[in-house]
Scaffold this motif. Structure first.
Motif, mmCIF file in Angstrom:
data_model
loop_
_atom_site.group_PDB
_atom_site.id
_atom_site.type_symbol
_atom_site.label_atom_id
_atom_site.label_comp_id
_atom_site.label_asym_id
_atom_site.label_seq_id
_atom_site.Cartn_x
_atom_site.Cartn_y
_atom_site.Cartn_z
ATOM 1 N N GLN A 1 12.742 0.834 -4.890
ATOM 2 C CA GLN A 1 14.052 1.106 -4.190
ATOM 3 C C GLN A 1 13.852 2.019 -2.962
ATOM 4 O OE1 GLN A 1 16.866 -0.492 -5.119
ATOM 5 N NE2 GLN A 1 16.369 -1.355 -7.052
ATOM 6 N N LEU A 2 13.200 2.972 -3.204
ATOM 7 C CA LEU A 2 13.220 4.053 -2.087
ATOM 8 C C LEU A 2 12.521 3.709 -0.899
ATOM 9 C CD1 LEU A 2 12.223 7.116 -4.345
ATOM 10 C CD2 LEU A 2 14.424 6.932 -2.900
ATOM 11 N N LEU A 3 11.474 2.701 -1.263
ATOM 12 C CA LEU A 3 10.693 2.345 -0.044
ATOM 13 C C LEU A 3 10.928 0.883 0.466
ATOM 14 C CD1 LEU A 3 7.229 3.068 -1.489
ATOM 15 C CD2 LEU A 3 8.472 4.629 0.243
ATOM 16 N N ASP A 4 11.963 0.412 -0.302
ATOM 17 C CA ASP A 4 12.588 -0.845 0.022
ATOM 18 C C ASP A 4 11.513 -1.891 0.195
ATOM 19 O OD1 ASP A 4 14.497 -2.540 0.602
ATOM 20 O OD2 ASP A 4 14.721 -2.328 2.774
ATOM 21 N N LEU A 5 10.893 -1.973 -0.805
ATOM 22 C CA LEU A 5 9.522 -2.949 -0.522
ATOM 23 C C LEU A 5 9.997 -4.395 -0.826
ATOM 24 C CD1 LEU A 5 6.822 -1.418 -3.081
ATOM 25 C CD2 LEU A 5 7.115 -1.074 -0.489
ATOM 26 N N PRO A 6 9.303 -5.194 0.103
ATOM 27 C CA PRO A 6 9.720 -6.604 0.210
ATOM 28 C C PRO A 6 10.467 -7.063 -0.959
ATOM 29 C CG PRO A 6 8.111 -6.006 1.635
ATOM 30 C CD PRO A 6 8.132 -4.792 0.885
ATOM 31 N N ARG A 7 9.373 -7.044 -1.938
ATOM 32 C CA ARG A 7 9.744 -8.035 -3.054
ATOM 33 C C ARG A 7 10.961 -7.497 -3.727
ATOM 34 N NH1 ARG A 7 3.752 -9.491 -4.425
ATOM 35 N NH2 ARG A 7 3.620 -9.927 -2.176
ATOM 36 N N ASN A 8 11.336 -6.228 -3.496
ATOM 37 C CA ASN A 8 12.671 -5.534 -4.005
ATOM 38 C C ASN A 8 13.667 -6.216 -3.456
ATOM 39 O OD1 ASN A 8 13.822 -3.650 -5.681
ATOM 40 N ND2 ASN A 8 14.407 -2.503 -4.010
ATOM 41 N N LYS B 1 7.518 -2.639 19.465
ATOM 42 C CA LYS B 1 7.190 -3.942 19.882
ATOM 43 C C LYS B 1 7.206 -4.997 18.956
ATOM 44 C CE LYS B 1 2.619 -2.667 20.560
ATOM 45 N NZ LYS B 1 1.347 -2.689 20.903
ATOM 46 N N GLY B 2 8.092 -4.841 17.840
ATOM 47 C CA GLY B 2 8.524 -5.747 17.019
ATOM 48 C C GLY B 2 7.340 -6.057 16.011
ATOM 49 N N LYS B 3 6.296 -5.494 15.837
ATOM 50 C CA LYS B 3 5.003 -5.952 15.036
ATOM 51 C C LYS B 3 5.163 -5.480 13.844
ATOM 52 C CE LYS B 3 1.929 -6.841 18.662
ATOM 53 N NZ LYS B 3 1.849 -8.216 18.996
ATOM 54 N N ILE B 4 5.963 -4.366 13.576
ATOM 55 C CA ILE B 4 6.200 -3.896 12.166
ATOM 56 C C ILE B 4 7.809 -3.900 12.079
ATOM 57 C CG2 ILE B 4 6.336 -1.816 10.536
ATOM 58 C CD1 ILE B 4 3.425 -2.989 10.756
ATOM 59 N N THR B 5 8.326 -4.449 10.840
ATOM 60 C CA THR B 5 9.634 -4.509 10.624
ATOM 61 C C THR B 5 9.836 -3.934 9.174
ATOM 62 O OG1 THR B 5 9.929 -6.815 9.757
ATOM 63 C CG2 THR B 5 10.486 -6.367 11.996
ATOM 64 N N GLY B 6 11.010 -3.517 8.760
ATOM 65 C CA GLY B 6 11.315 -2.922 7.392
ATOM 66 C C GLY B 6 11.277 -1.706 7.454
ATOM 67 N N HIS B 7 11.279 -1.089 6.272
ATOM 68 C CA HIS B 7 11.393 0.606 5.930
ATOM 69 C C HIS B 7 9.805 1.146 6.388
ATOM 70 C CE1 HIS B 7 12.284 4.184 4.148
ATOM 71 N NE2 HIS B 7 10.885 4.266 3.551
ATOM 72 N N LEU B 8 10.086 2.196 6.952
ATOM 73 C CA LEU B 8 8.652 2.792 7.539
ATOM 74 C C LEU B 8 8.197 4.105 6.602
ATOM 75 C CD1 LEU B 8 9.848 3.142 11.218
ATOM 76 C CD2 LEU B 8 8.401 1.295 10.191
ATOM 77 N N HIS B 9 7.135 3.931 5.921
ATOM 78 C CA HIS B 9 6.624 5.052 5.179
ATOM 79 C C HIS B 9 5.314 5.508 5.718
ATOM 80 C CE1 HIS B 9 5.938 7.138 1.495
ATOM 81 N NE2 HIS B 9 4.838 6.616 1.296
ATOM 82 N N PHE B 10 4.899 6.889 5.535
ATOM 83 C CA PHE B 10 3.935 7.478 6.230
ATOM 84 C C PHE B 10 3.277 8.242 5.333
ATOM 85 C CE2 PHE B 10 7.074 6.600 9.830
ATOM 86 C CZ PHE B 10 6.388 6.373 11.093
ATOM 87 N N ASP B 11 1.979 8.428 5.712
ATOM 88 C CA ASP B 11 1.178 9.127 5.006
ATOM 89 C C ASP B 11 0.536 10.241 5.607
ATOM 90 O OD1 ASP B 11 -0.389 10.523 2.508
ATOM 91 O OD2 ASP B 11 -1.885 8.886 2.642
ATOM 92 N N PHE B 12 0.599 11.511 5.589
ATOM 93 C CA PHE B 12 -0.009 12.575 6.387
ATOM 94 C C PHE B 12 -1.375 13.052 5.719
ATOM 95 C CE2 PHE B 12 4.614 13.746 7.460
ATOM 96 C CZ PHE B 12 4.582 13.098 8.439
ATOM 97 N N VAL B 13 -2.600 12.580 6.184
ATOM 98 C CA VAL B 13 -3.782 12.866 5.620
ATOM 99 C C VAL B 13 -4.003 14.146 6.471
ATOM 100 C CG1 VAL B 13 -6.014 12.159 5.005
ATOM 101 C CG2 VAL B 13 -4.134 10.260 5.292
ATOM 102 N N MET B 14 -4.152 15.177 5.590
ATOM 103 C CA MET B 14 -4.395 16.724 6.368
ATOM 104 C C MET B 14 -5.812 17.217 5.737
ATOM 105 S SD MET B 14 -0.427 17.662 6.704
ATOM 106 C CE MET B 14 -0.709 18.672 7.959
ATOM 107 N N GLY B 15 -6.469 17.666 6.620
ATOM 108 C CA GLY B 15 -7.445 18.307 6.306
ATOM 109 C C GLY B 15 -9.156 17.750 6.232
ATOM 110 N N VAL B 16 -9.034 16.524 6.974
ATOM 111 C CA VAL B 16 -10.185 15.980 7.001
ATOM 112 C C VAL B 16 -11.123 16.590 8.104
ATOM 113 C CG1 VAL B 16 -10.998 13.508 7.931
ATOM 114 C CG2 VAL B 16 -9.467 13.735 6.255
ATOM 115 N N PRO B 17 -12.011 16.996 7.898
ATOM 116 C CA PRO B 17 -13.094 17.502 9.031
ATOM 117 C C PRO B 17 -12.956 16.461 10.274
ATOM 118 C CG PRO B 17 -14.383 17.759 7.159
ATOM 119 C CD PRO B 17 -13.151 16.802 6.755
ATOM 120 N N GLY B 18 -12.463 17.015 11.551
ATOM 121 C CA GLY B 18 -12.403 16.070 12.705
ATOM 122 C C GLY B 18 -10.824 15.728 12.916
ATOM 123 N N ALA B 19 -10.034 15.801 11.945
ATOM 124 C CA ALA B 19 -8.457 15.548 12.162
ATOM 125 C C ALA B 19 -7.929 16.754 11.788
ATOM 126 C CB ALA B 19 -8.368 14.530 11.051
#
Ligand code: ZN
Length: 274
Positions: A265-272, A158-176
């Motif tokens: 650099q790896l995450l291509d952060l905006p200020r970079n 939808k164009g709401k997020i632009t730039g490099h995409l970084h994900f964090d898998f949160v695994m093992g929360v009771p209910g998730a």
């Protein structure tokens, strides 16, 4: 394979000193804890804020003080929480994002969280994405369930997020999603091809998930927010202790550790880019 980015989640929004006496609370304590984690090899600090009595808060002024204290000590990438605690309003949760930190977490959907519900409706996802883009903040998508990857991808579509995409898998929360190798591999398969990912195993799952992520080319998050134990029955004395163990594992597996500037650099952060 890229260098390994280690995130230290040093505080969290639920934990109290009853669970561990080592929990940092004041901005100075949080910054000291972040500094030790940075010295141990962490490139990103995922931070929450606390009131003087230890209760969690999304107060912009307290976050500002934490950020100032951290910047006085080291060049670690600061990632504020927009999750806060499960009972907080969306507006409250977004308050620290208006400080324009380099990164903020963005939970990509609603999930049961122990006995609570962690609410992140489609409207909230749009609002969180818009706010982060408006303040030049790079999101880290917090993925508690498989379907959240698609929610994140649809924000991008939808164009709401632009730039490099970084994900964090949160695994093992009771209910998730349970923390298993099969679940991790399945989620990696669903990511856009040029994105990066990290894994936060909760509790006793922290160590095995870290050990899986290193040879798979992912990144690792550890810290009190996810796990307070060094081993069964033995509390970790500091977040740095948990970071040091990941560094040792990575060395054995011949994967180098990314400095904050290498992580930028790896995450291509905006200020970079500027
Ligand atoms: Zn958090």
């Amino acid at each position: 394979m890229s260098k390994l980015i280690i995130t230290a989640a040093v505080v969290g929004g639920e934990l109290t000193r009853k669970e561990t006496p080592h929990l940092p609370i004041t901005p100075q304590e949080i910054a000291d804890e972040v500094y030790l984690a940075w010295k141990a090899g962490a490139a990103i600090a995922h931070v929450h804020a606390r009131q003087a009595d230890g209760s969690p808060t999304q107060d912009r002024a307290i976050y500002a003080e934490i950020i100032r204290e951290i910047k006085e000590r080291c060049d670690i990438i600061i990632q504020v929480s927009s999750g806060g605690s499960t009972w907080m309003s969306a507006e409250e949760r977004l308050d620290p994002v208006t400080l324009s930190p380099e990164m903020a977490s963005l939970t990509a959907g609603t999930v049961n969280f122990g006995r609570d519900v962690f609410m992140n409706s489609p409207e909230m996802l749009d609002a969180f994405a818009e706010k982060m883009m408006a303040f030049g903040v790079a999101p880290e998508f917090e993925i508690f369930e498989v379907g959240m990857i698609e929610n994140a991808r649809s924000l991008v579509k939808k164009g709401k997020i632009t730039g490099h995409l970084h994900f964090d898998f949160v695994m093992g929360v009771p209910g998730a999603i349970p923390a298993t190798a099969k679940n991790l591999l399945h989620m990696i398969d669903l990511l856009p091809s040029d994105s990066t990912w990290t894994v936060a195993g909760i509790g006793r799952h922290e160590l095995p998930m870290a050990a899986l992520a290193i040879p798979l080319g992912g990144h690792v998050r550890v810290g009190f927010e996810d796990n307070i134990y060094y081993r069964k029955g033995q509390l970790a004395k500091s977040n740095a202790e948990l970071v040091e163990r990941v560094v040792r594992l990575a060395r054995e597996l011949e994967r180098e550790i990314a400095s904050p500037s290498e992580a930028r650099q790896l995450l291509d952060l905006p200020r970079n880019r500027s």
